[in-house]
Design a protein around this motif. Structure first.
Motif: not given
Length: 150
Positions: A51-67, A92-97
């Motif tokens: 299952a491939i999920f391509e997500m743009d402009q995700v606003k949760v932190s790396y740790t939150a996403l893993v959790a 995980y590709d940060p686009t800004d802060n």
């Protein structure tokens, strides 16, 4: 692809990503023929897919996403420890802060059921079937007898 759809809906529900910034699709589909009879039909196969999920402009932190992903898998895909599926992977590709673009890949394995129906489109073993769901009850204990009464 029920698990793919369920996780996609869950990510949207938690507002991890907006619907227009999420694309989810299966890749590397593999079919394992099983043909295990049940009370109302049979489990004809297991489908394993990425299952491939391509997500743009995700606003949760790396740790939150893993959790979030880990908790969903632990609760909603409890059979994965008994299946030969790989561990989730993501980029995980940060686009800004505050946002990131993410590509997540999760291997899922799901049963495909056939349910007997009079005019079903699938002909198998001289019966008519349609795809569907049913509970496959498996006895945990049992007793074998010779049929005689004593």
């Amino acid at each position: 692809m029920k698990k793919l759809t369920a996780l996609k809906n869950y990510l949207i529900q938690l507002q991890v990503v907006t619907p227009e910034k999420l694309v989810a699709y299966p890749e590397n589909n593999r079919i394992d023929i099983i043909s295990k009879p049940g009370e109302k039909g049979l489990e004809i196969s297991q489908v394993t897919y990425d299952a491939i999920f391509e997500m743009d402009q995700v606003k949760v932190s790396y740790t939150a996403l893993v959790a979030i992903i880990s908790a969903w898998l632990a609760e909603q895909d409890t059979a994965r420890n008994n299946q030969a599926v790989g561990q989730p992977q993501f980029d995980y590709d940060p686009t800004d802060n505050h946002t990131a673009d993410i590509q997540l890949s999760i291997e899922f394995c799901e049963p495909v059921y056939l349910v007997e129906t009079e005019h079903g489109p699938i002909n198998y073993d001289h019966q008519r079937y349609d795809t569907g769901d049913y509970d496959l009850w498996v006895a945990e204990t049992g007793e074998v007898t010779d049929g005689s009464t004593r």
